[in-house]
Design an enzyme around this catalytic site. Sequence first.
Site, PDB file in Angstrom:
ATOM      1  CD  GLN A 108      -0.859   2.367   4.785  1.00  0.00           C
ATOM      2  OE1 GLN A 108      -1.636   3.092   4.687  1.00  0.00           O
ATOM      3  NE2 GLN A 108      -1.067   1.148   4.792  1.00  0.00           N
ATOM      4  CG  ASP A 150      -1.652   1.154   1.564  1.00  0.00           C
ATOM      5  OD1 ASP A 150      -1.704   2.269   0.594  1.00  0.00           O
ATOM      6  OD2 ASP A 150      -2.526   1.213   2.419  1.00  0.00           O
ATOM      7  CE1 TYR A 157      -3.985   3.772  13.103  1.00  0.00           C
ATOM      8  CE2 TYR A 157      -5.202   1.712  12.730  1.00  0.00           C
ATOM      9  CZ  TYR A 157      -4.713   2.898  12.419  1.00  0.00           C
ATOM     10  OH  TYR A 157      -5.503   3.574  11.499  1.00  0.00           O
ATOM     11  CE1 TYR A 187      -2.248  -1.712  12.056  1.00  0.00           C
ATOM     12  CE2 TYR A 187      -2.229   0.492  11.255  1.00  0.00           C
ATOM     13  CZ  TYR A 187      -2.832  -0.757  11.009  1.00  0.00           C
ATOM     14  OH  TYR A 187      -3.555  -0.929   9.891  1.00  0.00           O
ATOM     15  CE  LYS A 203      -6.180  -3.877   7.627  1.00  0.00           C
ATOM     16  NZ  LYS A 203      -6.432  -2.354   7.486  1.00  0.00           N
ATOM     17  CG  ASP A 204      -0.633  -7.927   8.579  1.00  0.00           C
ATOM     18  OD1 ASP A 204      -1.759  -6.717   8.956  1.00  0.00           O
ATOM     19  OD2 ASP A 204      -0.608  -8.738   9.257  1.00  0.00           O
ATOM     20  CB  SER A 238      -3.367 -32.353 -13.521  1.00  0.00           C
ATOM     21  OG  SER A 238      -3.954 -31.491 -14.795  1.00  0.00           O
ATOM     22  CE1 TYR A 296      -5.017  10.290   5.380  1.00  0.00           C
ATOM     23  CE2 TYR A 296      -4.940   7.900   5.469  1.00  0.00           C
ATOM     24  CZ  TYR A 296      -5.044   9.124   6.252  1.00  0.00           C
ATOM     25  OH  TYR A 296      -4.894   9.126   7.465  1.00  0.00           O
ATOM     26  N   GLY A 355      18.511  -5.963  -1.073  1.00  0.00           N
ATOM     27  CA  GLY A 355      18.714  -7.042  -1.701  1.00  0.00           C
ATOM     28  C   GLY A 355      17.430  -8.026  -1.732  1.00  0.00           C
TER      29      GLY A 355
HETATM   30  C1  F6R Z   1      -6.618   0.810   6.686  1.00  0.00           C
HETATM   31  C2  F6R Z   1      -7.590   0.515   7.284  1.00  0.00           C
HETATM   32  C3  F6R Z   1      -8.493   1.680   7.788  1.00  0.00           C
HETATM   33  C4  F6R Z   1      -7.804   2.594   8.592  1.00  0.00           C
HETATM   34  C5  F6R Z   1      -8.740   3.765   8.949  1.00  0.00           C
HETATM   35  C6  F6R Z   1      -8.129   4.866   9.675  1.00  0.00           C
HETATM   36  O1  F6R Z   1      -6.009  -0.172   5.809  1.00  0.00           O
HETATM   37  O2  F6R Z   1      -7.923  -0.565   7.624  1.00  0.00           O
HETATM   38  O3  F6R Z   1      -9.753   1.278   8.333  1.00  0.00           O
HETATM   39  O4  F6R Z   1      -7.388   1.888   9.795  1.00  0.00           O
HETATM   40  O5  F6R Z   1      -9.353   4.436   7.653  1.00  0.00           O
HETATM   41  O6  F6R Z   1      -7.084   5.317   9.113  1.00  0.00           O
HETATM   42  P1  F6R Z   1      -5.992   6.605   9.470  1.00  0.00           P
HETATM   43  O7  F6R Z   1      -5.732   6.335  10.892  1.00  0.00           O
HETATM   44  O8  F6R Z   1      -4.984   6.378   8.381  1.00  0.00           O
HETATM   45  O9  F6R Z   1      -6.951   7.580   9.669  1.00  0.00           O
HETATM   46 MG    MG Z   2      -3.825   2.180   3.258  1.00  0.00          MG
HETATM   47 MG    MG Z   3      -4.957  -2.535   2.464  1.00  0.00          MG
END
Ligand code: F6R
Ligand code: MG
Ligand code: MG
Length: 367
Positions: free
Chosen positions: A92, A12, A350, A231, A234-235, A245, A88, A101
């Site tokens: 990130q 992202d 977070y 945090y 997201k992962d 087959s 936005y 590497g």
């Molecule tokens: C991001 C996600 C969103 C954000 C939320 C708050 O992938 O899951 O739900 O956590 O929009 O985002 P911030 O803290 O960037 O305003």
């Molecule tokens: Mg994002």
């Molecule tokens: Mg995402």
Amino acid sequence: MSKTTFSIIKADVGGYPGHARVHDELMEVAEKKLSESDVLINYHVTHCGDDLELLMTHREGEDSEKIHSLAWDTFQEATEKAKELGLYGAGQDLLSDAFSGNVRGMGPGIAEMEFTERKAEPVVAFLMDKTEPGAFNYPIFKIFADPFNTAGLVIDPSLHPGFRFEIMDIKENKKIMMNAPEELYDILALLGAKGRFVIKRVYPKENSKLPADEPVAVVSTEKLYQVAGEYVGKDDPVALVRAQSGLPALGEVLEPFAHPYLVSGWMRGSHNGPIMPVSQGDAKCTRFDGPPRVLSLGTQVKNGEFDEPADLFDDPAFDNVREKSADMAEYMRRHGPFEPHRLPMEEMEYTTLPEVMDELEERFEEL
Ligand code: F6R
Ligand code: MG
Ligand code: MG
């Protein structure tokens, strides 16, 4: 013939708007960068929600510096564009300034598999947004180990021996190999705890007609908050699955997604919600920044080449799943800040919750 490697590397690097989706211009930057590379056989650039996804085939093997640096440079250039456009959360998921590497542990998610191509090689990419790597435990288990999902485990002699699962303990940074069906109950004892134990790879058994040391499925297991120590985003995971087959059929690979099972990672990485299988056009997160979505792109790989992927959930056969998922989303939302919609305390990624608890600490009296 030398082996083929299929890599998905994703990050992202900026959302539009908010964390909803990737801006078209970011995909154009990536498209241009990958088209200029001479190490790739083929590629496909897309997005799932706010994640920029690079699907690439090549002969460089897994963890190749050439491929990883190409992906890293692509994300850097896309980040520059994201900053220019005021997107936005620009950059990130790029947690380090210096590439050394390998992108593992630097923020991007990776699912890579090197294999000997069969005469015809169906490969399915699954791309998820607003959830975590453990969200793949349920479907990958069902595809390769559940006879109620995969009829071939019962009636196709070449699937009958079962599969081997490489399972990671992402908290302790360990892994274990386990055999299905022999160890089904023990496998499920781990996989049910999806915030800790995650399927990394699936392999054929020794007596399979496929090479036992070449994976047939792989999941990205990078945990961003553990990489960063705090945090940062997201992962959102991705996975690759080979089919047919001697392996589960395409329809058996897609079948687990006919149930909108619950995953964690919705809104602020802090809520449980139903996964929604969507088409490319609907791979954007809106309601309460979700609900968590999964996109499925399928193709046939031949000498490393592959055609424009087919958008597999763009299909009325999945309409009722989406409807059910939307109903479940509504049901979960009505719980507001209550568990089990909100994640248990220790899994809140977070939030201000720890601070609230700190502040209240001195007002608590012993009973
Ligand atoms: C991001 C996600 C969103 C954000 C939320 C708050 O992938 O899951 O739900 O956590 O929009 O985002 P911030 O803290 O960037 O305003
Ligand atoms: Mg994002
Ligand atoms: Mg995402």
